[in-house]
Structures are given as structure tokens and as C-alpha cells.
Design an enzyme around this catalytic site. Structure first.
Site, PDB file in Angstrom:
ATOM      1  N   HIS A   1       0.858  -1.190   0.000  1.00 55.78           N
ATOM      2  CA  HIS A   1       0.000   0.000   0.000  1.00 55.78           C
ATOM      3  C   HIS A   1       0.891   1.237   0.000  1.00 55.78           C
ATOM      4  O   HIS A   1       1.287   1.738   1.062  1.00 55.78           O
ATOM      5  CB  HIS A   1      -0.906  -0.014   1.240  1.00 55.78           C
ATOM      6  CG  HIS A   1      -1.928   1.071   1.271  1.00 55.78           C
ATOM      7  ND1 HIS A   1      -3.282   0.832   1.126  1.00 55.78           N
ATOM      8  CD2 HIS A   1      -1.818   2.404   1.436  1.00 55.78           C
ATOM      9  CE1 HIS A   1      -3.947   1.971   1.215  1.00 55.78           C
ATOM     10  NE2 HIS A   1      -3.073   2.942   1.395  1.00 55.78           N
TER      11      HIS A   1
ATOM     12  N   HIS B   1       1.553   5.140  -2.004  1.00 54.44           N
ATOM     13  CA  HIS B   1       1.105   6.191  -2.922  1.00 54.44           C
ATOM     14  C   HIS B   1       2.296   6.576  -3.802  1.00 54.44           C
ATOM     15  O   HIS B   1       2.934   7.616  -3.602  1.00 54.44           O
ATOM     16  CB  HIS B   1       0.551   7.377  -2.140  1.00 54.44           C
ATOM     17  CG  HIS B   1      -0.673   7.042  -1.360  1.00 54.44           C
ATOM     18  ND1 HIS B   1      -1.936   7.037  -1.909  1.00 54.44           N
ATOM     19  CD2 HIS B   1      -0.826   6.636  -0.073  1.00 54.44           C
ATOM     20  CE1 HIS B   1      -2.822   6.670  -0.997  1.00 54.44           C
ATOM     21  NE2 HIS B   1      -2.164   6.418   0.130  1.00 54.44           N
TER      22      HIS B   1
ATOM     23  N   GLY C   1      -2.958  16.301  -0.344  1.00 51.74           N
ATOM     24  CA  GLY C   1      -3.773  17.275  -1.061  1.00 51.74           C
ATOM     25  C   GLY C   1      -5.013  17.713  -0.321  1.00 51.74           C
ATOM     26  O   GLY C   1      -5.758  18.564  -0.801  1.00 51.74           O
ATOM     27  N   GLU C   2      -5.242  17.155   0.874  1.00 51.16           N
ATOM     28  CA  GLU C   2      -6.476  17.447   1.594  1.00 51.16           C
ATOM     29  C   GLU C   2      -6.433  18.806   2.297  1.00 51.16           C
ATOM     30  O   GLU C   2      -7.440  19.255   2.841  1.00 51.16           O
ATOM     31  CB  GLU C   2      -6.761  16.325   2.588  1.00 51.16           C
ATOM     32  CG  GLU C   2      -7.041  15.006   1.881  1.00 51.16           C
ATOM     33  CD  GLU C   2      -6.955  13.820   2.822  1.00 51.16           C
ATOM     34  OE1 GLU C   2      -6.884  14.030   4.042  1.00 51.16           O
ATOM     35  OE2 GLU C   2      -6.943  12.686   2.331  1.00 51.16           O
TER      36      GLU C   2
ATOM     37  N   THR D   1      -7.445   9.829  -1.622  1.00 48.34           N
ATOM     38  CA  THR D   1      -8.525  10.815  -1.679  1.00 48.34           C
ATOM     39  C   THR D   1      -8.572  11.521  -3.026  1.00 48.34           C
ATOM     40  O   THR D   1      -9.644  11.735  -3.601  1.00 48.34           O
ATOM     41  CB  THR D   1      -8.321  11.889  -0.587  1.00 48.34           C
ATOM     42  OG1 THR D   1      -7.984  11.260   0.638  1.00 48.34           O
ATOM     43  CG2 THR D   1      -9.572  12.712  -0.400  1.00 48.34           C
TER      44      THR D   1
ATOM     45  N   HIS E   1      -5.110   0.221   7.705  1.00 50.71           N
ATOM     46  CA  HIS E   1      -5.143   1.265   8.743  1.00 50.71           C
ATOM     47  C   HIS E   1      -5.902   0.771   9.978  1.00 50.71           C
ATOM     48  O   HIS E   1      -6.456   1.581  10.727  1.00 50.71           O
ATOM     49  CB  HIS E   1      -5.779   2.569   8.253  1.00 50.71           C
ATOM     50  CG  HIS E   1      -5.351   3.019   6.892  1.00 50.71           C
ATOM     51  ND1 HIS E   1      -4.057   2.896   6.437  1.00 50.71           N
ATOM     52  CD2 HIS E   1      -6.048   3.602   5.880  1.00 50.71           C
ATOM     53  CE1 HIS E   1      -3.982   3.385   5.206  1.00 50.71           C
ATOM     54  NE2 HIS E   1      -5.166   3.810   4.836  1.00 50.71           N
TER      55      HIS E   1
ATOM     56  N   ASP F   1       1.917   2.794   3.697  1.00 46.64           N
ATOM     57  CA  ASP F   1       1.153   3.987   3.295  1.00 46.64           C
ATOM     58  C   ASP F   1       2.107   5.122   2.923  1.00 46.64           C
ATOM     59  O   ASP F   1       1.803   6.297   3.124  1.00 46.64           O
ATOM     60  CB  ASP F   1       0.201   4.418   4.402  1.00 46.64           C
ATOM     61  CG  ASP F   1      -0.948   5.300   3.908  1.00 46.64           C
ATOM     62  OD1 ASP F   1      -1.207   5.305   2.686  1.00 46.64           O
ATOM     63  OD2 ASP F   1      -1.567   5.987   4.740  1.00 46.64           O
TER      64      ASP F   1
ATOM     65  N   SER G   1       0.281  11.922   3.278  1.00 43.08           N
ATOM     66  CA  SER G   1       0.614  13.072   4.126  1.00 43.08           C
ATOM     67  C   SER G   1       0.198  12.799   5.565  1.00 43.08           C
ATOM     68  O   SER G   1      -0.868  12.248   5.832  1.00 43.08           O
ATOM     69  CB  SER G   1      -0.066  14.337   3.608  1.00 43.08           C
ATOM     70  OG  SER G   1      -1.470  14.195   3.631  1.00 43.08           O
TER      71      SER G   1
END
Length: 391
Positions: free
Chosen positions: A62, A64, A70-71, A100, A225, A286, A290
Site C-alpha cells: 500500500h 502512494h 492534497g487534503e 482521496t 489502517h 502507506d 501526508s
């Protein structure tokens, strides 16, 4: 090119003793007590591993790989991962995903990055989709993605129990899992649905309902998670006892741990003490997601980036500080994800398997050498191979 690793203590991940390992091309050709090669016609590289424990290459299921976040606005979008970030962490196989943000990032870019990492020397796969249901596929639908695109092994990360999810109905979720399963069967792939579980009070309700009300095997989904809170982790321990898989996330911050998130190494010990089969547990980093961080008074200070180096760090902590035996600890990043995701010829040190190998110093268990697909990527703690645009 032949590579001969001499005299390491080999964990396959089961301990098989002090062995020599012969690599031919990108495969393990032979594992034996003593291998001697007498020829002048072949190029042979010899690595002395007397001071090392030898593990299968690590699988991070897992990541990215094109960045996450970006949230908090455009400036909070995290960067792509670099090859040496992975190899210095012992990761020889990576599975990329979207989170997201599937607007400024998309499945085509994820596919391109997955191909680039493969070209640079490691094994790379990916999930189709993102947080959203319905999934935005690479081709016409998720069945075509899984069946026709070699790199796509499942769907994810689909968000449940989170204010950032698309708030799907159970019917929509169930249909998604069924489609992934059928496509996986047709393509001889896992067809796994990787599930982001948020901190909503609904927890793993959809997963329990899927298990109780349908014929879909409980192993068709992998919640990740799950160590984000003590209550969620307790739910997931019960879920595992019915045969389900769980995935613990190794990237975290001090603030999160203060608020109840469970450290992976201690979570692994808790699960084992509760009689969860080790085979049902995996870790993933993960990485490139961020992570907000705070001062001691809880004031927001900024964002950090999830690190793939956390993957093995938590395994090492489990061995050194939680007294979990080496064989069990390394399974969560080797043979377990290989089995869960049907990554053939990965996760084990066996003859005929991919030559993905991690050598750690037996005194401190730090990563010393890494071989991916038969090529030496890390030597004496330093990256030999770097991505094209790395400094």
C-alpha cells in the site's frame, strides 16, 4: 551473470540454516549448504554473507507511488516516491494506489509510475480505483482492468467509515467486491479489494455484513489502517478469528500514537496473544501519504510524508522489543502479502523463485544489502541503483 551469496543464515521465511544461494539471472537457481562453481567461462559475483541474516525481499502492499495528500490544498500534495526510498528499505515489490485525490492524480499516471519502477529494477503492481465508488477504471470497468492489465491485481484503496469516502451503499460495495472477485478468478489473480478504514463509528460494519450475508469469501477484502484506534483494532481481531485478513499501517506520527493509534510492532504482539493466526496479518507503509504533526500542546505544525522505511522498522522493533520470533515477524512483509495478493514466486526464498533478497546485519538487524530481480540494488548500506532523476 551468476551471483553467489555465501554463508548467510537463511530465513525462507522459516529458518533453514546457514546456506549458500546461487542466483542465475533474476531467479534463485539453488540453495544448498555449500555451493562451489568451477568455471572460467561464466561471470560470477560472490557476496560474503557470514555476518548476515538473509530474508525474502519485502513487499509493501500500500504505497502512494505518485504521491498522496492534497487534503489541505494544492501545496499539501506529496511528491512521487523514488526508487532508492524503496530499495534502501528492503522493498523489492511495491503495490501502488490512489487515495482521496483521484482528480489531479489519476489511474493512468499511477500505471505509468508503476511501469517506471519496474524499468528501474523492482517489481511493481497496482490497484485500480481510489477512495471512490463507483470506481474510475483505466479501461471500461474494473473487470477489464483486472483481467487485461497485468499490473492491476485488485481495487483500492476504497474508503469506508470515513468522512472523505463517497459514502457508498452496502449494495454498491458488495457489487464492487463481487466484480473484483470474478475478474480475479478469470485472470488467475487475487482480485483483492483494499479497504481504507477510517475513524467513523461504523468501523468495519460493511465487512462484517459482507461476511455474514453473502457467499463472498472473507479473504476477498483486506482492511488497512486497522491500528488507527484501539476500538477498531479490537473489532479487527474478532474479524480475523473468522478468517479475515488485516493490514496494519506503519507510517504514523507521535501525535497519532498519543490519541490512541497502536504501534504496529505492539499491535502484532497483541494480535498474536489473542490467537490471531500470523498468516492473516500484514504490514504496509502507506508511504508518500501526508501526515499532520503537532507540538506537545497539540498545535498543528505542518505535514510530514509517510515513509516506506517505517515498514521494516516496525518489523525490526517487533523482533527486538516485543520478543516476536524472526520467522513470524518477517512473514507480515514477505510471504503473507505474497499469498494474500497471489504474487507468485514472491515472498519466499525457494529455488525457482524470484531473486528478491534482503541481507541484514545479524548484530543490529539493519539492512546491509538488497537484491531485486537478481540485481544488487543496495550494497553495504548504500544505494547502488537510483532512479533516473534522483540526485
Amino acid at each position: 551473470m551468476l551471483t553467489l551469496i555465501k554463508g548467510g543464515q537463511v530465513y525462507s521465511p522459516e529458518y533453514i540454516g546457514k546456506k549458500d544461494i546461487l542466483i542465475c539471472g533474476d531467479k534463485i537457481e539453488r540453495i544448498d549448504d555449500l555451493i562451489n562453481i568451477h568455471t572460467n567461462s561464466l561471470s560470477i559475483k560472490t557476496i560474503n554473507a557470514d555476518d548476515c541474516l538473509i530474508f525474502p525481499g519485502f513487499i509493501d502492499s500500500h504505497v502512494h507511488i505518485i504521491g498522496g495528500g492534497g487534503e489541505g490544498g494544492f501545496k499539501t500534495r506529496t511528491p512521487e516516491i523514488q526508487l532508492s526510498n524503496l530499495t534502501l528499505s528492503g522493498i523489492t515489490t511495491v503495490i501502488g494506489c490512489l487515495g482521496t485525490d483521484s482528480l489531479s492524480r489519476n489511474i493512468k499516471s499511477l500505471f505509468a509510475k508503476s511501469k517506471a519502477l519496474e524499468e528501474e529494477g523492482i517489481s511493481s503492481y497496482m490497484y485500480t480505483g481510489s477512495y471512490k465508488i463507483p470506481v474510475v477504471p483505466l479501461l471500461n470497468n474494473i473487470e477489464e482492468d483486472i483481467m487485461l492489465i497485468d499490473k492491476i491485481i485488485g481495487v483500492g484503496e476504497v474508503a469506508l467509515s470515513d468522512h472523505r469516502s463517497s459514502q457508498p451503499s452496502f449494495k454498491e460495495f458488495k457489487n464492487l467486491v463481487a466484480q473484483a472477485r470474478i475478474a480475479g478468478m478469470l485472470a488467475s489473480k487475487a482480485g483483492i479489494v483494499n479497504i481504507h478504514i477510517g475513524d467513523s463509528k461504523t468501523g468495519i460494519n460493511y465487512l462484517q455484513k459482507l461476511y455474514e450475508e453473502t457467499d463472498i469469501p472473507i479473504t476477498q477484502v483486506i482492511p488497512t489502517h486497522v491500528n488507527r484506534s484501539k476500538n477498531l483494532f479490537k473489532e479487527c481481531i474478532k474479524y480475523c478469528k473468522n478468517g479475515g485478513y488485516i493490514d496494519l499501517t506503519t507510517s504514523t506520527t507521535k501525535k497519532f500514537l498519543q490519541e490512541g493509534e497502536i504501534k504496529c510492532s505492539s499491535g502484532l504482539k497483541m494480535a498474536l496473544l489473542n490467537n490471531v493466526p500470523i498468516e492473516n496479518i500484514s504490514f504496509s507503509s502507506d508511504a508518500q501519504g501526508s501526515l499532520p504533526y503537532f507540538d506537545d500542546d497539540g498545535k498543528f505544525l505542518g505535514l510530514k510524508i509517510g515513509k516506506c522505511s517505517s515498514l521494516y522498522k516496525e518489523v525490526r522493533d517487533a523482533i527486538l522489543y516485543e520478543n516476536i520470533n524472526i520467522e513470524d515477524a518477517i512473514k507480515v512483509i514477505t510471504c503473507n502479502p505474497a499469498k494474500h495478493l497471489k504474487l507468485n514466486y514472491k515472498g519466499f526464498l525457494n529455488e525457482g523463485y524470484d531473486a528478491d533478497i534482503v541481507m541484514v546485519n545479524k548484530k543490529d538487524l539493519l539492512i546491509k544489502n538488497v537484491i531485486a530481480k537478481g540485481k544488487l540494488m543496495v550494497k553495504n548500506y548504500e544505494a547502488l541503483a537510483k532512479g533516473l532523476f534522483e540526485d
